[in-house]
Write an enzyme that holds these catalytic residues in place. Sequence first.
Site, mmCIF file in Angstrom:
data_model
loop_
_atom_site.group_PDB
_atom_site.id
_atom_site.type_symbol
_atom_site.label_atom_id
_atom_site.label_comp_id
_atom_site.label_asym_id
_atom_site.label_seq_id
_atom_site.Cartn_x
_atom_site.Cartn_y
_atom_site.Cartn_z
ATOM 1 N N ARG A 67 121.366 84.912 1.414
ATOM 2 C CA ARG A 67 120.809 86.275 1.330
ATOM 3 C C ARG A 67 121.940 87.194 0.923
ATOM 4 O O ARG A 67 123.007 87.177 1.515
ATOM 5 C CB ARG A 67 120.241 86.660 2.700
ATOM 6 C CG ARG A 67 119.762 88.111 2.819
ATOM 7 C CD ARG A 67 118.557 88.350 1.937
ATOM 8 N NE ARG A 67 117.875 89.583 2.257
ATOM 9 C CZ ARG A 67 118.288 90.795 1.915
ATOM 10 N NH1 ARG A 67 119.415 90.962 1.254
ATOM 11 N NH2 ARG A 67 117.573 91.847 2.219
ATOM 12 N N GLU A 75 109.778 92.990 -2.031
ATOM 13 C CA GLU A 75 109.307 91.646 -1.676
ATOM 14 C C GLU A 75 108.390 91.047 -2.747
ATOM 15 O O GLU A 75 107.591 91.746 -3.350
ATOM 16 C CB GLU A 75 108.557 91.683 -0.335
ATOM 17 C CG GLU A 75 109.402 92.117 0.842
ATOM 18 C CD GLU A 75 110.577 91.205 1.136
ATOM 19 O OE1 GLU A 75 110.573 90.028 0.729
ATOM 20 O OE2 GLU A 75 111.529 91.672 1.777
ATOM 21 N N ARG A 117 119.894 81.870 7.091
ATOM 22 C CA ARG A 117 120.453 81.949 5.738
ATOM 23 C C ARG A 117 121.903 82.413 5.796
ATOM 24 O O ARG A 117 122.261 83.240 6.637
ATOM 25 C CB ARG A 117 119.657 82.947 4.890
ATOM 26 C CG ARG A 117 118.204 82.590 4.712
ATOM 27 C CD ARG A 117 117.445 83.649 3.952
ATOM 28 N NE ARG A 117 117.403 84.897 4.717
ATOM 29 C CZ ARG A 117 116.639 85.940 4.409
ATOM 30 N NH1 ARG A 117 115.864 85.891 3.323
ATOM 31 N NH2 ARG A 117 116.640 87.026 5.139
#
Length: 172
Positions: A67, A75, A117
């Site tokens: 990320r 999104e 992540r």
Amino acid sequence: MRHRNGWRRGQLGSLVLLAAAAVLILRPWEGNSRADSGPRAAVAFVTRVVDGDTIEVRIGDRVEDVRYIGVDTPETVKPDTPVQCFGPQASAFNHRLVEGHQVRLVFGVERRDIYGRLLAYVYLGRRFVDAILVRRGLARSLTIPPNDRYAPLFRRLELHAARAGRGLWGAC
């Protein structure tokens, strides 16, 4: 009883105790899950672009989701969330820019997010991908301490993009 340099034994002991306490308090806690041990940077190959601010990379023999730090694109793939304005454009740009390329990941103080992540600033050669996304109006700045090293830069780039009506600032 005075020590040779004029300190009393009690004062010297207090000073040593105070210094030891300061080291323990100011040193990052070793058991802190926010900071992984390991290198501050890594070279990785982008195997897949997930969306505008998330990629999948191969680092050695491991595959990791990464990320981008400091930015947030609209999104496109978040479960139970509709595709947001300018999300497809941000995702497509990220695909064209980094997919199939070698990148350098510079990790933040906090190495992983709540989804597991890796959190990193991403560089394609000398190009700072996170900054490019904000400058082009494909992402907003998103500051989450302690990963806030470039927050002032991202805010400046965001302000310029918004004033110029670039990307999502002109479309959404």
